[in-house]
Design an enzyme around this catalytic site. Structure first.
Site, mmCIF file in Angstrom:
data_model
loop_
_atom_site.group_PDB
_atom_site.id
_atom_site.type_symbol
_atom_site.label_atom_id
_atom_site.label_comp_id
_atom_site.label_asym_id
_atom_site.label_seq_id
_atom_site.Cartn_x
_atom_site.Cartn_y
_atom_site.Cartn_z
ATOM 1 N N ASP A 72 0.860 -1.115 0.142
ATOM 2 C CA ASP A 72 -0.124 -0.010 -0.051
ATOM 3 C C ASP A 72 0.593 1.321 0.090
ATOM 4 O O ASP A 72 0.533 2.182 -0.568
ATOM 5 C CB ASP A 72 -0.901 -0.022 1.191
ATOM 6 C CG ASP A 72 -2.056 -0.851 1.157
ATOM 7 O OD1 ASP A 72 -2.505 -1.457 -0.048
ATOM 8 O OD2 ASP A 72 -2.714 -1.264 1.939
ATOM 9 N N GLU A 124 -5.390 9.641 4.644
ATOM 10 C CA GLU A 124 -5.636 11.128 5.403
ATOM 11 C C GLU A 124 -4.414 11.968 5.641
ATOM 12 O O GLU A 124 -3.444 11.944 5.066
ATOM 13 C CB GLU A 124 -5.464 10.068 7.005
ATOM 14 C CG GLU A 124 -4.378 9.733 7.640
ATOM 15 C CD GLU A 124 -3.601 8.543 7.287
ATOM 16 O OE1 GLU A 124 -2.392 8.588 6.865
ATOM 17 O OE2 GLU A 124 -4.387 7.511 7.135
ATOM 18 N N ARG A 150 -8.193 20.776 22.618
ATOM 19 C CA ARG A 150 -6.913 20.551 23.154
ATOM 20 C C ARG A 150 -6.516 19.196 23.184
ATOM 21 O O ARG A 150 -7.090 18.088 23.491
ATOM 22 C CB ARG A 150 -7.127 21.276 24.448
ATOM 23 C CG ARG A 150 -7.061 22.840 24.661
ATOM 24 C CD ARG A 150 -7.505 23.173 25.917
ATOM 25 N NE ARG A 150 -7.497 24.723 25.977
ATOM 26 C CZ ARG A 150 -8.645 25.521 25.849
ATOM 27 N NH1 ARG A 150 -9.788 24.726 25.558
ATOM 28 N NH2 ARG A 150 -8.656 26.853 25.884
ATOM 29 N N THR A 209 -9.380 2.515 7.293
ATOM 30 C CA THR A 209 -8.791 1.437 7.948
ATOM 31 C C THR A 209 -7.267 1.617 8.327
ATOM 32 O O THR A 209 -6.750 0.524 8.802
ATOM 33 C CB THR A 209 -8.914 0.023 7.003
ATOM 34 O OG1 THR A 209 -8.432 0.512 5.641
ATOM 35 C CG2 THR A 209 -10.443 -0.005 6.676
ATOM 36 N N ALA A 210 -6.869 2.754 8.047
ATOM 37 C CA ALA A 210 -5.163 2.847 8.232
ATOM 38 C C ALA A 210 -5.139 3.731 9.674
ATOM 39 O O ALA A 210 -5.610 3.077 10.813
ATOM 40 C CB ALA A 210 -4.639 3.692 7.137
ATOM 41 N N TYR A 211 -4.394 4.870 9.677
ATOM 42 C CA TYR A 211 -4.162 5.499 11.029
ATOM 43 C C TYR A 211 -5.395 5.602 11.759
ATOM 44 O O TYR A 211 -5.485 5.578 13.031
ATOM 45 C CB TYR A 211 -3.366 6.754 10.575
ATOM 46 C CG TYR A 211 -2.974 7.528 11.995
ATOM 47 C CD1 TYR A 211 -2.444 6.850 12.985
ATOM 48 C CD2 TYR A 211 -2.939 8.935 12.102
ATOM 49 C CE1 TYR A 211 -2.202 7.635 14.108
ATOM 50 C CE2 TYR A 211 -2.470 9.619 12.985
ATOM 51 C CZ TYR A 211 -2.201 8.829 14.224
ATOM 52 O OH TYR A 211 -1.607 9.655 15.209
ATOM 53 N N LYS A 270 -8.346 4.049 11.892
ATOM 54 C CA LYS A 270 -8.647 3.087 13.017
ATOM 55 C C LYS A 270 -7.704 2.697 14.359
ATOM 56 O O LYS A 270 -8.399 2.672 15.303
ATOM 57 C CB LYS A 270 -8.721 1.815 12.129
ATOM 58 C CG LYS A 270 -9.199 0.606 12.891
ATOM 59 C CD LYS A 270 -9.029 -0.874 11.968
ATOM 60 C CE LYS A 270 -9.680 -1.848 12.961
ATOM 61 N NZ LYS A 270 -8.852 -2.000 14.161
ATOM 62 N N SER A 271 -6.395 3.080 13.914
ATOM 63 C CA SER A 271 -5.762 2.925 15.181
ATOM 64 C C SER A 271 -5.938 3.875 16.337
ATOM 65 O O SER A 271 -5.710 4.038 17.318
ATOM 66 C CB SER A 271 -4.246 3.270 14.988
ATOM 67 O OG SER A 271 -3.857 4.419 14.502
#
Length: 277
Positions: free
Chosen positions: A55, A132, A157, A170-172, A174-175
Site C-alpha cells: 500500500d 488521511e 486541546r 482502515t489505516a491510522y 482505525k488505530s
C-alpha cells in the site's frame, strides 16, 4: 499482422519498491509488456500505473500522478503482507497480464481528500490525500478551533487531529479508534488524537463522519511549529492560519479486475482472519 500505431497502444508505467521480490516481479512485467504490441512502457502520462510492493508503494504512485487522475488508472501487486489497495500477489503476475490484455477501460473509483493549508502571511499550499491528513503542534499541546460547515464546533486541546477518507479509515484512523467506512461512501472522518477532556476542557471525544458537501476547517489558536502529514508525505510550517479539508472533485481510479475483492473481505482478512465456528 498489422502494426499498431503508438496512439492505439495502452501506456503503462511500472513502479516498484527496492525489495528483491518487487524488482523481480517488475522485471518480468517489463519484459512481457515491452514485447507486446498492445502496450507502450512509459512513466510519462500513462494510462495504467502498476505498483509493486504494498500500500505504501501505491500511495507514492498516487502522489506521483495526482495531477493526472482523470486519465490514469492504478493496479497493485503486493509482494509482502495483504494490502487494501493491491489486487494481486506476486505469484499472480500471469493472471494480471491476461487482465491487462483484455482490458476495456473499466474502472472502480474512490473519493480522495483535498487539503489546503493557509499560513499567516497568506501563502497557501494544496495537497491531495488518498488515506488521511493530520496536524500536530510540535512544541506543546495543540489548541485549535474545529469549524464544520461554517459552524464553530469545538475548541480542541490535545496532540492533534486526523481527517481521513473512507479508504483511509482502515489505516491510522482505525488505530485512533475511528470507524471503518466503505470506500464508496463519499464522506470525511475527523478523529481526535489524544484530546484533553475534563471538567475544564471538553471535546466531542469521538470520531465524526462528515458528508461530502461539508468542509472542515482547523484554526490553530497558538503560534508555533506545526507538523502536517498527508499520507506518507510530511511538512513542517510555522504560524499556520488554518487548514481546510474537503472531498476533492476528482477520484482515484483503479483497474476493475475480478481480483478487486469485497472491501469487507479485505477488512476481515486484515484484522480478523479465520475463526472457529
Amino acid at each position: 499482422m498489422t502494426q499498431m500505431n503508438f496512439t492505439d497502444k495502452t501506456k503503462v508505467a511500472i513502479i516498484a519498491n527496492g525489495k528483491y521480490q518487487s524488482k523481480r516481479v517488475a522485471a518480468k512485467l517489463f519484459a512481457v509488456l515491452r514485447d507486446d504490441d498492445a502496450f507502450y512502457l512509459t512513466k510519462k502520462n500513462p494510462d495504467i500505473v502498476i505498483t509493486i510492493g504494498g500500500d505504501g508503494m501505491l500511495l507514492s504512485a498516487f502522489h506521483m500522478y495526482d495531477k493526472y487522475l482523470d486519465s490514469v488508472r492504478f493496479v497493485g501487486v503486493h509482494t509482502g503482507h495483504l494490502g487494501f489497495y493491491t489486487d494481486y500477489r506476486d505469484f499472480e503476475v500471469d493472471e494480471l497480464l491476461n487482465i491487462l490484455r483484455s482490458d476495456k477501460g473499466e474502472k472502480i473509483a474512490y473519493p480522495i481528500l483535498k487539503v489546503t493549508t493557509t499560513l499567516e502571511d497568506g501563502r497557501q499550499f494544496t495537497s491531495k490525500a488518498l488515506n488521511e491528513a493530520t496536524i500536530k503542534r510540535i512544541e506543546k499541546t495543540m489548541v485549535a478551533d474545529v469549524v464544520i460547515n461554517k459552524v464553530q464546533f469545538e475548541r480542541f486541546r490535545g496532540d492533534g487531529i486526523s481527517v481521513s477518507t473512507p479508504t483511509g479509515s482502515t489505516a491510522y484512523n482505525k488505530s485512533l479508534g475511528g470507524a471503518i467506512l466503505h470506500p464508496t461512501i463519499e464522506a470525511l472522518q475527523l478523529t481526535e488524537i489524544s484530546s484533553l477532556n475534563n471538567r475544564v476542557f471538553r471535546t466531542i471525544g469521538s470520531s465524526i463522519i462528515i458528508p461530502k458537501k461539508d468542509k472542515i476547517e482547523i484554526i490553530p489558536k497558538r503560534q508555533g511549529t506545526y507538523f502536517l502529514s498527508v499520507d506518507n508525505k510530511t511538512y513542517t510550517h510555522r504560524n499556520v492560519a488554518k487548514i481546510e479539508y474537503e472531498i476533492d472533485k476528482k477520484k482515484i481510479n483503479f483497474v476493475a479486475t475480478p481480483s478487486h475483492t469485497s472491501f469487507w473481505a479485505r477488512v476481515k482478512d486484515a484484522f480478523i482472519g479465520e475463526f472457529d465456528s
